[in-house]
Design a protein around this motif. Structure first.
Motif, PDB file in Angstrom:
ATOM      1  N   LEU A  73      10.493   3.891  -3.827  1.00 51.21           N
ATOM      2  CA  LEU A  73      10.042   2.764  -3.013  1.00 51.21           C
ATOM      3  C   LEU A  73       8.553   2.581  -3.264  1.00 51.21           C
ATOM      4  O   LEU A  73       7.794   3.548  -3.226  1.00 51.21           O
ATOM      5  N   LEU A  74       8.128   1.359  -3.554  1.00 50.14           N
ATOM      6  CA  LEU A  74       6.693   1.070  -3.715  1.00 50.14           C
ATOM      7  C   LEU A  74       6.173   0.479  -2.419  1.00 50.14           C
ATOM      8  O   LEU A  74       6.755  -0.467  -1.886  1.00 50.14           O
ATOM      9  N   ILE A  75       5.058   1.023  -1.936  1.00 50.05           N
ATOM     10  CA  ILE A  75       4.443   0.455  -0.737  1.00 50.05           C
ATOM     11  C   ILE A  75       2.965   0.136  -0.999  1.00 50.05           C
ATOM     12  O   ILE A  75       2.342   0.683  -1.902  1.00 50.05           O
ATOM     13  N   GLU A  76       2.455  -0.781  -0.176  1.00 52.07           N
ATOM     14  CA  GLU A  76       1.019  -1.074  -0.146  1.00 52.07           C
ATOM     15  C   GLU A  76       0.551  -0.669   1.240  1.00 52.07           C
ATOM     16  O   GLU A  76       1.285  -0.856   2.214  1.00 52.07           O
ATOM     17  N   TYR A  77      -0.624  -0.085   1.355  1.00 54.96           N
ATOM     18  CA  TYR A  77      -1.137   0.147   2.703  1.00 54.96           C
ATOM     19  C   TYR A  77      -2.638  -0.020   2.812  1.00 54.96           C
ATOM     20  O   TYR A  77      -3.371   0.139   1.846  1.00 54.96           O
ATOM     21  N   ASP A  78      -3.026  -0.384   4.024  1.00 56.34           N
ATOM     22  CA  ASP A  78      -4.429  -0.474   4.419  1.00 56.34           C
ATOM     23  C   ASP A  78      -4.720   0.849   5.130  1.00 56.34           C
ATOM     24  O   ASP A  78      -4.211   1.094   6.224  1.00 56.34           O
ATOM     25  N   HIS A  96      -7.086   3.287   0.554  1.00 51.86           N
ATOM     26  CA  HIS A  96      -6.046   2.260   0.525  1.00 51.86           C
ATOM     27  C   HIS A  96      -5.132   2.451  -0.694  1.00 51.86           C
ATOM     28  O   HIS A  96      -5.491   3.165  -1.624  1.00 51.86           O
ATOM     29  N   ALA A  97      -3.994   1.790  -0.677  1.00 55.15           N
ATOM     30  CA  ALA A  97      -3.099   1.859  -1.840  1.00 55.15           C
ATOM     31  C   ALA A  97      -2.445   0.509  -2.060  1.00 55.15           C
ATOM     32  O   ALA A  97      -2.013  -0.146  -1.124  1.00 55.15           O
ATOM     33  N   ARG A  98      -2.423   0.105  -3.337  1.00 50.72           N
ATOM     34  CA  ARG A  98      -1.806  -1.195  -3.661  1.00 50.72           C
ATOM     35  C   ARG A  98      -0.367  -1.061  -4.125  1.00 50.72           C
ATOM     36  O   ARG A  98       0.458  -1.902  -3.836  1.00 50.72           O
ATOM     37  N   GLU A  99      -0.089  -0.028  -4.916  1.00 54.23           N
ATOM     38  CA  GLU A  99       1.296   0.201  -5.376  1.00 54.23           C
ATOM     39  C   GLU A  99       1.541   1.697  -5.357  1.00 54.23           C
ATOM     40  O   GLU A  99       1.431   2.364  -6.372  1.00 54.23           O
ATOM     41  N   TYR A 100       1.861   2.171  -4.176  1.00 56.18           N
ATOM     42  CA  TYR A 100       2.033   3.608  -3.963  1.00 56.18           C
ATOM     43  C   TYR A 100       3.522   3.924  -3.998  1.00 56.18           C
ATOM     44  O   TYR A 100       4.281   3.434  -3.166  1.00 56.18           O
ATOM     45  N   PRO A 101       3.976   4.762  -4.957  1.00 60.61           N
ATOM     46  CA  PRO A 101       5.397   5.093  -5.014  1.00 60.61           C
ATOM     47  C   PRO A 101       5.726   6.313  -4.156  1.00 60.61           C
ATOM     48  O   PRO A 101       4.971   7.284  -4.137  1.00 60.61           O
ATOM     49  N   VAL A 102       6.836   6.238  -3.471  1.00 59.49           N
ATOM     50  CA  VAL A 102       7.395   7.408  -2.786  1.00 59.49           C
ATOM     51  C   VAL A 102       8.827   7.571  -3.279  1.00 59.49           C
ATOM     52  O   VAL A 102       9.463   6.607  -3.714  1.00 59.49           O
ATOM     53  N   LEU A 122      12.823  -4.753   1.502  1.00 62.61           N
ATOM     54  CA  LEU A 122      12.767  -5.913   2.385  1.00 62.61           C
ATOM     55  C   LEU A 122      13.165  -5.526   3.809  1.00 62.61           C
ATOM     56  O   LEU A 122      12.511  -5.907   4.782  1.00 62.61           O
ATOM     57  N   ALA A 123      14.229  -4.731   3.919  1.00 65.12           N
ATOM     58  CA  ALA A 123      14.752  -4.388   5.245  1.00 65.12           C
ATOM     59  C   ALA A 123      13.789  -3.499   6.027  1.00 65.12           C
ATOM     60  O   ALA A 123      13.641  -3.657   7.244  1.00 65.12           O
ATOM     61  N   VAL A 124      13.120  -2.587   5.333  1.00 70.36           N
ATOM     62  CA  VAL A 124      12.273  -1.640   6.068  1.00 70.36           C
ATOM     63  C   VAL A 124      10.990  -2.307   6.585  1.00 70.36           C
ATOM     64  O   VAL A 124      10.375  -1.838   7.555  1.00 70.36           O
ATOM     65  N   ASN A 125      10.597  -3.427   5.967  1.00 71.47           N
ATOM     66  CA  ASN A 125       9.394  -4.125   6.457  1.00 71.47           C
ATOM     67  C   ASN A 125       9.520  -4.528   7.926  1.00 71.47           C
ATOM     68  O   ASN A 125       8.520  -4.563   8.642  1.00 71.47           O
ATOM     69  N   ALA A 126      10.725  -4.816   8.368  1.00 76.70           N
ATOM     70  CA  ALA A 126      10.928  -5.202   9.768  1.00 76.70           C
ATOM     71  C   ALA A 126      10.663  -4.028  10.714  1.00 76.70           C
ATOM     72  O   ALA A 126      10.413  -4.223  11.904  1.00 76.70           O
ATOM     73  N   LYS A 127      10.720  -2.808  10.180  1.00 75.26           N
ATOM     74  CA  LYS A 127      10.522  -1.601  11.004  1.00 75.26           C
ATOM     75  C   LYS A 127       9.123  -1.012  10.836  1.00 75.26           C
ATOM     76  O   LYS A 127       8.760  -0.087  11.555  1.00 75.26           O
ATOM     77  N   LEU A 128       8.384  -1.491   9.852  1.00 74.65           N
ATOM     78  CA  LEU A 128       7.068  -0.903   9.545  1.00 74.65           C
ATOM     79  C   LEU A 128       5.952  -1.640  10.276  1.00 74.65           C
ATOM     80  O   LEU A 128       6.049  -2.847  10.521  1.00 74.65           O
ATOM     81  N   PRO A 129       4.856  -0.932  10.594  1.00 78.45           N
ATOM     82  CA  PRO A 129       3.676  -1.612  11.112  1.00 78.45           C
ATOM     83  C   PRO A 129       3.089  -2.488   9.996  1.00 78.45           C
ATOM     84  O   PRO A 129       3.345  -2.231   8.816  1.00 78.45           O
ATOM     85  N   ASP A 130       2.295  -3.508  10.360  1.00 79.82           N
ATOM     86  CA  ASP A 130       1.890  -4.462   9.324  1.00 79.82           C
ATOM     87  C   ASP A 130       0.776  -3.964   8.403  1.00 79.82           C
ATOM     88  O   ASP A 130       0.433  -4.650   7.448  1.00 79.82           O
ATOM     89  N   ASP A 131       0.251  -2.756   8.651  1.00 81.93           N
ATOM     90  CA  ASP A 131      -0.697  -2.203   7.679  1.00 81.93           C
ATOM     91  C   ASP A 131      -0.003  -1.348   6.616  1.00 81.93           C
ATOM     92  O   ASP A 131      -0.665  -0.747   5.756  1.00 81.93           O
ATOM     93  N   ILE A 132       1.329  -1.314   6.656  1.00 87.14           N
ATOM     94  CA  ILE A 132       2.128  -0.781   5.536  1.00 87.14           C
ATOM     95  C   ILE A 132       3.140  -1.862   5.178  1.00 87.14           C
ATOM     96  O   ILE A 132       3.836  -2.370   6.060  1.00 87.14           O
TER      97      ILE A 132
END
Lengths: 242, 242
Positions: free
Chosen positions: A5-10, A55-61, A76-86
């Motif tokens: 899974l690739l994520i971006e975070y502040d 910060h991370a722009r394309e962080y793989p887990v 797409l589905a997990v974005n609904a469960k994540l805070p908006d800084d991830i």
């Protein structure tokens, strides 16, 4: 199955990547959201233990799941469960044994400096301030010293778990974008605080506080130099390679 | 004496510029800090009533003080009393009668759009997302329609206190910076939400949802068009002229 899974975070409001019992962390928030979505206890492997404020722009887990959500739908589905800084960017099934950290073949970090003598409200968490008079040519010339394979023990903070201190810097460059100076470093791997200490060293070089001979000596001897790690808020994990 | 103070702020955590009894506002925080520093009750006049989430790079305020701190020292001194999402940049004494809002001869706003189909964690409070496919040429061509003096009633949200709805757009342009599109508008003045409605209209033009004939009709008729104000987080007050 194994998912990448690739994520971006502040990183501003997190106590870094790594799960901690009483602090808000990216790993903690991500595992909670994925566990909630997939209705099983999910533990993720991160690609890098970024510090608080980074910060991370394309962080793989990577993680294992038995869930019935199609792999490419998870992001797409997990974005609904994540805070908006991830934000989750994409997800894909990988061969058994894939590990976000150990399978990695290299990484790119960038370090963002704002050339300005006054403090900044807008960029306070997204760049480090450097004096307008900083000499970009000196920084660019000093950066070339880092290129190639070296023992980077002299550019590591204590607390590194990595036993192999020899890393290959495959690319290092400085560019300008408006009033920003952006350092971009691609290496086979990074020791603890290595990217921030390189940034701090190049800032010292640009301010005339350290010359190339001294930097070459640190690289050659492996003895930790005088430059402090540059502030964490300027650092961005850009990409991890496999 | 009358002081002009320039501040920068990150509007993310504020309920806009204007003082409110039970909300955090830029004016409220600034007046508290100045009153504390100058040891008298300071009321400031802002140059613009920016909404919640709107940022400012060089926002002038004016105020009266009998304090004994040299005018040009106030900016530096008040930073120690201000939260870090407001930074004072400079301060100077002005002739009696100077007023940050009424003495103003014009303003520049910018509007920042990030071309990207995925949500962004890092830029969520600093730009509005537009689809990658947006047509910058169409936006640039439509922007030219706004240039000059027009009655901008059709680009105003209700609640505007400004009786004079004729404004002169002196300059309007779109530029690219990496994946960002930046709209810059300089006008004699701006009606309530005018900058954001112009941005929203140009986004609709770039997405093919509105053609130039329709935009010209709104400008000509003064009847409010279909475009919504673009999100506040993309808007930056850049500069106020005197």
């Amino acid at each position: 199955m194994t998912i990448k899974l690739l994520i971006e975070y502040d990183g501003t409001a997190f106590s870094g990547w790594q799960r901690q019992p009483h602090a808000r962390t990216v790993q903690g928030d991500l595992e909670r959201a994925l566990s909630d979505l997939l209705m099983e206890d999910i533990k993720v492997n991160g690609s890098s233990r970024t510090d608080s404020g980074v910060h991370a722009r394309e962080y793989p887990v990577s993680f294992q799941t038995n869930g019935r959500i199609p792999p490419e739908r998870i992001a797409l589905a997990v974005n609904a469960k994540l805070p908006d800084d991830i934000r989750a960017l994409s997800s894909v099934e990988m061969p058994e044994g894939f590990h976000a950290r150990y399978s990695s073949d290299g990484k790119t970090y960038s370090y963002r400096m704002l050339r300005r003598n006054l403090p900044s409200a807008i960029y306070r968490n997204y760049a480090c301030m450097v004096e307008e008079s900083i000499d970009l040519e000196k920084m660019t010339s000093a950066a070339e010293l880092f290129r190639g394979s070296h023992d980077f023990r002299g550019f590591m903070s204590t607390g590194s778990s990595d036993m192999n201190t020899v890393k290959e810097i495959r690319d290092i460059s400085l560019s300008e974008e408006g009033n920003f100076i952006i350092l971009t470093v691609t290496a086979s791997g990074f020791l603890y605080n290595m990217a921030r200490i390189i940034a701090g060293t190049l800032i010292d070089a640009g301010m005339g506080k350290m010359d190339e001979a001294e930097i070459a000596r640190i690289i050659g001897s492996g003895i930790r130099g005088r430059s402090k790690p540059a502030p964490s808020c300027g650092l961005y994990l850009e990409k991890v390679y496999y």
